[in-house]
Enzyme design. Structure first.
Site, mmCIF file in Angstrom:
data_model
loop_
_atom_site.group_PDB
_atom_site.id
_atom_site.type_symbol
_atom_site.label_atom_id
_atom_site.label_comp_id
_atom_site.label_asym_id
_atom_site.label_seq_id
_atom_site.Cartn_x
_atom_site.Cartn_y
_atom_site.Cartn_z
ATOM 1 N N ASN A 41 0.804 -1.230 0.000
ATOM 2 C CA ASN A 41 0.000 0.000 0.000
ATOM 3 C C ASN A 41 0.834 1.276 0.000
ATOM 4 O O ASN A 41 0.486 2.260 0.659
ATOM 5 C CB ASN A 41 -0.949 0.016 1.207
ATOM 6 C CG ASN A 41 -1.895 -1.162 1.206
ATOM 7 O OD1 ASN A 41 -2.676 -1.339 0.277
ATOM 8 N ND2 ASN A 41 -1.810 -1.992 2.229
ATOM 9 N N LYS A 129 1.398 -12.882 -1.982
ATOM 10 C CA LYS A 129 2.330 -12.001 -2.698
ATOM 11 C C LYS A 129 3.671 -11.930 -1.981
ATOM 12 O O LYS A 129 4.736 -12.112 -2.591
ATOM 13 C CB LYS A 129 1.744 -10.603 -2.835
ATOM 14 C CG LYS A 129 2.716 -9.605 -3.477
ATOM 15 C CD LYS A 129 2.472 -8.193 -3.016
ATOM 16 C CE LYS A 129 3.689 -7.325 -3.262
ATOM 17 N NZ LYS A 129 3.522 -5.961 -2.741
ATOM 18 N N HIS A 149 0.097 -4.019 -9.979
ATOM 19 C CA HIS A 149 0.280 -3.913 -11.431
ATOM 20 C C HIS A 149 -0.077 -5.231 -12.112
ATOM 21 O O HIS A 149 -0.761 -5.247 -13.143
ATOM 22 C CB HIS A 149 1.723 -3.532 -11.762
ATOM 23 C CG HIS A 149 2.152 -2.212 -11.211
ATOM 24 N ND1 HIS A 149 1.596 -1.017 -11.608
ATOM 25 C CD2 HIS A 149 3.084 -1.892 -10.280
ATOM 26 C CE1 HIS A 149 2.170 -0.018 -10.962
ATOM 27 N NE2 HIS A 149 3.071 -0.522 -10.147
#
Length: 220
Positions: A41, A129, A149
């Site tokens: 973030n 992730k 992305h």
């Protein structure tokens, strides 16, 4: 067009545009883990500044374990969400030491990728992730991370359903993408997402993927 065929074309076109990537980090796996947590973030610039401040303040992670979280927050403030990230980093490091008896992750090198993923994700604060970034870039294990992305580009192309959660998307992409292509595709999605397929005002007319893209097709 079937998703598998579309994906093969996307991989080839992005390689032509941005090249292949075989980078493997030669640093402490804990550094990669902490830096990836800090990257959540926020921008790369802010997370890098926060990580450098943190390492300057705590050159060894053992020192951080004995530190009041408020001091950690102060060091990483530039990375955003300092309270949440400080608690998360300290908890993750504490849990690794509690389970392993020492603060290190080199043992992951000898584990199969799925077992290493399972171990990392069993620690509160480590999602797919973060675990995948560590495994593919430090231990060269075939796990494809999906950052913002990656998710944006893959969803606009129609490879991932628009409403799919990041967790489910991670499972889907890791099934679909050949192991030998995961690192390059991850990096090329990032480059493409920054340069062309931006969150706002994407440059669709300049995109090498536009003939394959559901998002672009719906604009016309």
């Amino acid at each position: 067009m079937k998703k598998e065929r579309k994906l093969r074309e996307v991989i080839a076109l992005l390689k032509d545009e941005y090249g292949e990537h075989h980078y493997t980090a030669r640093v402490d796996p804990l550094d990669i883990l902490v830096e990836t947590i800090l990257s959540q973030n926020t921008t790369d610039k802010n997370s890098s500044r926060a990580f450098n401040n943190l390492k300057k303040k705590f050159p060894k992670w053992e020192i951080l374990l004995k530190t009041d979280p408020r001091a950690i927050q102060k060091a990483i403030r530039s990375g955003g969400l300092p309270g949440i990230k400080a608690r998360r980093i300290k908890h993750v490091l504490q849990d690794i030491k509690r389970r392993r008896g020492k603060l290190e992750l080199d043992f992951l090198k000898g584990m199969p990728a799925d077992e290493a993923m399972e171990f990392l994700q069993s620690i509160k604060g480590i999602g797919p992730k973060t675990a995948s970034v560590l495994l593919i870039f430090r231990f060269n294990k075939p796990m494809m991370p999906l950052d913002t992305h990656n998710l944006r580009v893959a969803k606009r192309l129609g490879i991932i359903p628009a409403g799919m959660s990041p967790e489910k998307a991670h499972e889907l992409m890791n099934r679909m993408v050949p192991d030998e292509e995961k690192k390059s595709l991850h990096m090329n999605f990032i480059l493409h997402g920054r340069k062309i397929c931006t969150a706002r005002n994407p440059k669709c007319n300049l995109c090498v993927l536009n003939r394959l893209c559901d998002y672009y097709r719906n604009l016309r």
